[in-house]
Structure formats: structure tokens, C-alpha cells
Design an enzyme around this catalytic site. Structure first.
Site, short mmCIF file in Angstrom:
data_model
loop_
_atom_site.label_atom_id
_atom_site.label_comp_id
_atom_site.label_asym_id
_atom_site.label_seq_id
_atom_site.Cartn_x
_atom_site.Cartn_y
_atom_site.Cartn_z
CG ASN A 74 2.61 -1.56 8.24
OD1 ASN A 74 1.59 -0.90 8.07
ND2 ASN A 74 3.54 -1.70 7.31
CG HIS A 76 -0.23 -0.04 4.09
ND1 HIS A 76 -1.31 0.21 3.27
CD2 HIS A 76 0.87 -0.04 3.29
CE1 HIS A 76 -0.87 0.36 2.02
NE2 HIS A 76 0.44 0.21 2.01
CB SER A 131 5.67 -4.83 9.81
OG SER A 131 7.03 -5.08 10.14
N GLY A 132 5.96 -6.42 7.48
CA GLY A 132 6.95 -6.99 6.57
C GLY A 132 8.31 -6.41 6.94
CG ASP A 133 11.57 -7.85 5.24
OD1 ASP A 133 11.76 -8.39 6.34
OD2 ASP A 133 11.39 -8.49 4.19
CD GLU A 138 8.44 3.32 8.16
OE1 GLU A 138 7.85 3.49 9.25
OE2 GLU A 138 7.89 3.52 7.05
CB SER A 165 3.86 -8.95 0.78
OG SER A 165 3.32 -7.69 1.01
NE ARG A 234 3.56 -6.51 -4.04
CZ ARG A 234 3.79 -6.12 -2.78
NH1 ARG A 234 3.11 -6.63 -1.79
NH2 ARG A 234 4.70 -5.21 -2.54
CD GLU A 401 9.68 0.52 3.09
OE1 GLU A 401 9.13 1.61 3.26
OE2 GLU A 401 9.05 -0.56 3.03
#
Ligand code: ADP
Ligand code: MG
Length: 431
Positions: A74, A76, A131-133, A138, A165, A234, A401
Site C-alpha cells: 500500500n 498510501h 501496509s497498516g491494518d 480489504e 500507522s 497522531r 477503516e
């Protein structure tokens, strides 16, 4: 030089009485680097000489050497460095372990769902999400769309290589968000059944592997997208701001409890933590003939509520969190009594009556899992629940998500999926 069998990735005969060994060299801080060594053999003369094969047998045990891996990246996720992290920390370990990889970089949201729906599963021994979770979520929901869904979920391990993250899956399974540790753990891991959460909302169904949250945590998870550049910090910042502001998130919940209070949940955990469960050989649940996604056993959010579910009106709810993995981040042991395939989910909630100072201290206690001892916090093991929000603006987070803030219902789907584990349980339970 000592090389632990658990770190050996490959061994082969190099001729002249030598064996070449590829291994993951520990670099401190849970980091590993692919290295090689040439071992000179001592002849024992009793016919029990060490060979490349005996080294490989010890190194892998019942794990499969040379796994065929579908790698999804991912671009992103996290701070946008997933591909660089993969190439630098994971690819050399996979290569040294003679794993083969097909690499796909996702092009858009839900691309991983499409890939998982259509992929030729016979070609792979694992799907690894760099990726993250979000990507594992997905992929699961892509599997859910397949006519052979139940078989694929149960037999094709889904793994995370932490590059986001939120990397709760890798931390829970491997004990640390180190990408090279994850690569080594995937190489050496064996398939382990994983309970899933089956969710219905309106007319849609979804699968969740990690968590659902409403209230403070959801707001911080999803209301901080603009702070993505900060990485994991964050979330912590967001939680602090909300805690200090004392925001409430009223809702109604109905819960099918298994162990209602924390002492029962703990006792249950202690009884089960050592009993590593057997691998499941039956592929299909007895209640269906098809391999497609079965209907939920306990009905949907649109059905009348069953009498044995406890109803609670939470007018001043602060935080509501349901999960099936222990760590929600490297510094949050949110559900210390979670087990991968015990047929229960963890439910945690508290109301603003906990007080702001107490609430802040509680968030600090989460790092070691000590928050569950706070008498103002409700911690239980459950089988199913329904949540009806009483606000119209806010967030619902499922595996990190964003979902519509509308009534939904979740039930456990025992041992529906599988992942790779070097411990055959969660990392904190293995210690
Ligand atoms: P993080 O932990 O940083 O949130 P995730 O891996 O969980 O990282 O992914 C965040 C989101 O990125 C997911 O919602 C996923 O759908 C989305 N996504 C995946 N590929 C792309 C892409 N190429 N462009 C934009 N978003 C993407
Ligand atoms: Mg569980």
C-alpha cells in the site's frame, strides 16, 4: 559464532565438506539482516553427520520452507514508505529463504479487495500485506466475495508486514512492529486458525479481523487523517485532546456475554493460554453445504433482538472498543486476554463518569494492559453484540477503516480465517 535454528533461513551443501547457511542476523531492536555463513563440518564417523537437510529440518520444524508469497504493497499506508520498507527490510529475508514473491502495488482504495476476490489462490502459500491494518481488512473482504470463500479464508494465511500507522496485526502476532522481524516470522510461521468478526449493517455484510470502535478511539483513528505525516503519534494526540474535552458518544448496546466481568475473563484466559489449539483440518463448517460466505449464525442487525442479549443504555459513553487481537498498537495492550481462536471477542467500554484525570491515567495504563483493573472500565468476553448510535455525526472504525455511523451487529465466526504464527498463539500469550 552461534546461529540459532530459529534464525536459519536456508542451508545447502557447498561442497568440500562445507554447508552454506543463510540466516537472519539479529541486529538489536528486533531488527534482522539477511546474512550467510560457510560452516565446516566435523565428521562424527557414526553415520549421524550433520547435513544441509538436518539443518533445514531443525530450522523449519513443521513450517513450509520456500513459501510462495503474494506481496501487496500500500503506497498510501503510514508515511508512504511501504515499498522502500519492503525492499530494504523484508525482500532480502524472503530471497535468502528461497521464498518466491509476486508483488502488486495497490493503485487505489479497495484494489486489494479486487485482487483477493480474483486471485488464483492455488499459486500461493500466503498473502502478505505491506501496509497498516487497512489492507488485510480489504483482502478478507475480497475473500468474502468468492464462491470458495470459506476454504480460502481457512487455508490461505493472511499476514501483515508492518508499514502503516496502525500495525496492530503484526504487533499482536510477532510482538513488535519491526518489518524484518515480521518477514522472519512469516518465513518461519505455521498456519494458525483465527477467529473473525462477522458484521451486518443495513443490507451489507463485512468481515473484520481486528476491532470495531466508537467514541474517542474511532474519532482519533479516523478524525486525524490530515495528520498522517505524523505516523502513529497522531492517534495518541487525538485521544488526549478528546479525553480532555470530555466528549460523550451516547448509544444503546445489546450484548451476548460469555464472561461478563474482568476477573472471569482473566480466569478464562489463564485456563486457555497454554492449551495451544490444534490445527483445524475440517474445511467447511457443518451448517452450510456451499463454500460461499454463509449467513450469520445469530441473524443480522435487522432481525429482532434475542432475549438472552443484555441491553444497556450508555448515555454518557466515552469509549467503546471490541477486538480480537491484544495489541491495538505497539504501545497499547488494549485487550490483554484476547486469544486468536478461543471463540470469544473482547469488549471494553467506559463512560465519562470515569473522570478526566482517571481517563487520562487509564490511557497511560493501556500500554501494559493495566487499564482493565480500573473498576470504572467494563471488560468482558462476548460472542456477539449490536450497537445503535444515538448521535448522527461521528465515526465508526472497523479495523481502522471508516464505516457509516449506523446501527450494526457483530458476531464471532470461530476459526474462520488463518494467519502465520511462529508461536501458534499471540506473541504476548507465548511469553
Ligand atoms: P494506515 O495504517 O497508515 O492507515 P493502511 O494500510 O491501513 O495504512 O491503509 C490506509 C488506507 O489506504 C486504506 O483505507 C486503503 O484502502 C487505502 N489505500 C490502499 N491503496 C491505496 C492507494 N494506492 N491510494 C490511496 N489509498 C490507498
Ligand atoms: Mg478471541
Amino acid at each position: 559464532m552461534l546461529i540459532a535454528f530459529k534464525d536459519i533461513l536456508w542451508a545447502e551443501d557447498a561442497g568440500a565438506g562445507k554447508i552454506e547457511v543463510a540466516y537472519a542476523k539479529p541486529r538489536g531492536g528486533h531488527k534482522f539482516k539477511a546474512s550467510t555463513a560457510l560452516l565446516k563440518l566435523r565428521r562424527s564417523g557414526d553415520g549421524n553427520d550433520v547435513t544441509a537437510k538436518t539443518i533445514m529440518d531443525h530450522a523449519y520444524g513443521s513450517a513450509r520452507p520456500g513459501k510462495r508469497i503474494l506481496v501487496l504493497i500500500n503506497p498510501h499506508g503510514g508515511q508512504g514508505k511501504a515499498e522502500a520498507i519492503y525492499r530494504r527490510h523484508a525482500a532480502p529475508i524472503f530471497a535468502a529463504a528461497r521464498c518466491t514473491t509476486d508483488i502488486v502495488i495497490t493503485k487505489r482504495r479497495n484494489h486489494a479487495t479486487e485482487i483477493a476476490r480474483d486471485v488464483d489462490v492455488a499459486k500461493y502459500d500466503a498473502v502478505v500485506c505491506c501496509s497498516g491494518d487497512g489492507l488485510p481488512h480489504e483482502v478478507l473482504n475480497g475473500f468474502a466475495k468468492r464462491p470458495d470463500c470459506q476454504k480460502v479464508l481457512k487455508t490461505l494465511p493472511l499476514c501483515q508486514l508492518p508499514c502503516g500507522s496502525g500495525n496492530a496485526m503484526a504487533v499482536s502476532l510477532f510482538g513488535h512492529p519491526s518489518p524484518s522481524l515480521a518477514a522472519l516470522s512469516i518465513v518461519k510461521g505455521c498456519p494458525m486458525p483465527l477467529d473473525l468478526m462477522y458484521m451486518t449493517q443495513g443490507a451489507t455484510t463485512s468481515l473484520s479481523f481486528l476491532s470495531q470502535s466508537y467514541g474517542i478511539v474511532a474519532d482519533c483513528d479516523l478524525g486525524t487523517e490530515n495528520l498522517r505525516w505524523m505516523g502513529g503519534i497522531r492517534f495518541d494526540l487525538g485521544v488526549l485532546v478528546k479525553t480532555v474535552s470530555g466528549t460523550t458518544y451516547p448509544c444503546e448496546i445489546a450484548v451476548k456475554y460469555v464472561h461478563r466481568d474482568v476477573s472471569q475473563a482473566k480466569a478464562y484466559y489463564e485456563r486457555h493460554v497454554d492449551g495451544h489449539s490444534e490445527e483445524d483440518s475440517s474445511l467447511v463448517d457443518p451448517f452450510t453445504d456451499s463454500l460461499a460466505l454463509p449467513p450469520p449464525r445469530l441473524g443480522t442487525v435487522n432481525d429482532p433482538l434475542s432475549d438472552d442479549w443484555q441491553k444497556l443504555h450508555l448515555e454518557s459513553l466515552s469509549m467503546f472498543y471490541v477486538g480480537n487481537m491484544p495489541y491495538m498498537s505497539a504501545t497499547a495492550l488494549m485487550f490483554p486476554y484476547a486469544l486468536p481462536n478461543d471463540g470469544t471477542l473482547e469488549l471494553l467500554h467506559w463512560e465519562t463518569s470515569i473522570g478526566r484525570v482517571n481517563s487520562l491515567n487509564t490511557l497511560l495504563d493501556v500500554e501494559k494492559g493495566n487499564h482493565v483493573n480500573n473498576p470504572k472500565i467494563s471488560y468482558s468476553k462476548i460472542e456477539a453484540y449490536r450497537l445503535t448510535p444515538k448521535i448522527t455525526k461521528g465515526y465508526l472504525s472497523v479495523d481502522g477503516e471508516s464505516f457509516p455511523l449506523e446501527p450494526y451487529q457483530v458476531e464471532i465466526w470461530p476459526r474462520a480465517a488463518c494467519t502465520l504464527s511462529p508461536f501458534y498463539t499471540y506473541a504476548n500469550a507465548a511469553k
